[in-house]
Write a protein that holds these residues in place. Structure first.
Motif: not given
Lengths: 213, 213
Positions: A86-87, A114-117, A130-131, A137-138
Motif C-alpha cells: 500500500l502506497i 510513505d514519503k513522510d517518515q 516504511y519509507p 526490496a519488499i
C-alpha cells in the motif's frame, strides 16, 4: 477465452457474503430463488452468474453451499493469498490497512510505504509503514504483484511509474487522479465521489417525484 | 422526467476532477477532445454526458471551465451543503470522517454515532462521536436526510430501520449486508470487495493471455 461480464463478476462477492451468512447459520443447500430473494435479483440471473464459476445447481435440491463458496473463491482467486503493498499511509491508507474485509478475501497487505517518515505504524494495525526507499526490496522479496494506491492525486502518476518499473501488475487506484499504465498492467479505479454523486442525484430525483404527486 | 443514465452520472465526478485540475493551472476553456484524452474516453461521449448538465460547448472554442464546473456541481447538487450522519465509528467509519474528499463535495458529516461509548473522537477528526441515543435529536435538529452506514453486517438492518423511522431519505451502505428499505428511501451500496474481485480476475486473465503467447 470465455470472459465473465463485468456486472456478473461484481455480483460474485455479494453471493459470497450471502452464502457465508447462510453457512454460518448451518444451511447446507440453497436454491437460486433463496439467493435471489436475499439480493432482490431474479433467479435466472443467479443461475447464469453461477455457471461462470462452473457450478450448476441440482433441480429441486439447489446448490451445495460449501461447494459454491469454494467455486466462487477459486474463480476470483481468493483461495490463494495475494500479497500487496500500500502506497500512501494517510487517513484512507490507514483505514484500508485496518480493514478486516481484506483478510477474509486473502488480500495480505505486507507493508505500507510513505514519503513522510513520521507516519509509522500506529499500533492499531499490524502492517508496518516504511519509507519509499524500501519499496523495491519488499516487492522483490515477497514477489508482490498488487499495489494499493492511496497517495495524493499530484503524486499518483510518479508513484505508478515507479510501481510499474518494479514489476507490479495490478494497481488499485484510490487517488482521484487518472493514471496511465502500459498494457501489461491492470488498473482499477475506486472513487468514493462516484457513489456520492449517484446517491445525491437519486435523492434529488426522489424529491422531484414526490413534489409532482 | 429525463433521467441521466448511470454510467454517464458516474463519469461526472471524474470530469469534475479533471476540470478542477485544469482550472488550478489557469486554463479557462477546454475542448471535449482535451477532456477525452485525459480520461481515455471518446469526445462524443463527453459531449453527450455534458449535455445532461445543460452545458453545450462552443465550436472551435470548447467549454468554459468555470461554467462547466458550476453546471456539473449544480446538477449533482454539490453546490448545496448536504448534512449527514455516520453510524458506526470503527476503522472504516473513522477513515470516512477524516476523508477530505467529502468536504470538497459539500458533504458535511455533522456527527458520528456508535453503540460503543468508548469510541470518542480521536482528535484527528473534528466530527464528534455520540452514543446512539442522541441520534434522533441530531437528525431532527440538522434536518439530516443522508446517513452513512459503517456498522458490522449483523447490525445493518436494525440500524437501517431506525434511520428510516427518523426520516432519513438516503443511505450510503458500506456494510457488506443487504438492507431493505421502503420505496421512499434510496440506498447506495459501496463494497470494496467488488473492486478487489474485478482486479483479481483481470490480473488472472492477463496472466492467461501471457501464458498463451
Amino acid at each position: 477465452m470465455s470472459r465473465i461480464p463485468l456486472p456478473s463478476l461484481k455480483r460474485l462477492p455479494r453471493y459470497l457474503n450471502v452464502l457465508e451468512s447462510f453457512q454460518s447459520y448451518g444451511t447446507d443447500t440453497i436454491s437460486a430463488t433463496d439467493i435471489a430473494e436475499e439480493l432482490d435479483l431474479k433467479p435466472i440471473q443467479i443461475r447464469k452468474d453461477m455457471a461462470f464459476t462452473g457450478i450448476v445447481g441440482k433441480p429441486k435440491v439447489g446448490y451445495d453451499v460449501g461447494a459454491l463458496i469454494k467455486a466462487i473463491r477459486d474463480f476470483i482467486g481468493w483461495n490463494d493469498i495475494s500479497p500487496a503493498v500500500l502506497i500512501g499511509a494517510g487517513s484512507l491508507g490507514t483505514a484500508l490497512m485496518r480493514y478486516e474485509g481484506f483478510a477474509k478475501r486473502n488480500l495480505n497487505i505486507v507493508a505500507a510505504f510513505d514519503k513522510d517518515q513520521n507516519r509509522n505504524s500506529d499500533g492499531r494495525s499490524s502492517t508496518p509503514v516504511y519509507p519509499m526507499e524500501r519499496l523495491p526490496a519488499i516487492v522483490a522479496e515477497h514477489e508482490i504483484e498488487i499495489a494499493i494506491l492511496t497517495v495524493p492525486p499530484a503524486a499518483a502518476q510518479e508513484v505508478t511509474d515507479q510501481l510499474v518499473k518494479l514489476g507490479i501488475r495490478a494497481i488499485w487506484n484510490f487517488s482521484s487522479a487518472e493514471i496511465q499504465v502500459p498494457p501489461h498492467v491492470v488498473v482499477r479505479r475506486e472513487d468514493l465521489s462516484e457513489g456520492l454523486a449517484v446517491l445525491c442525484v437519486q435523492l434529488h430525483e426522489l424529491d422531484e417525484t414526490r413534489e409532482k404527486k
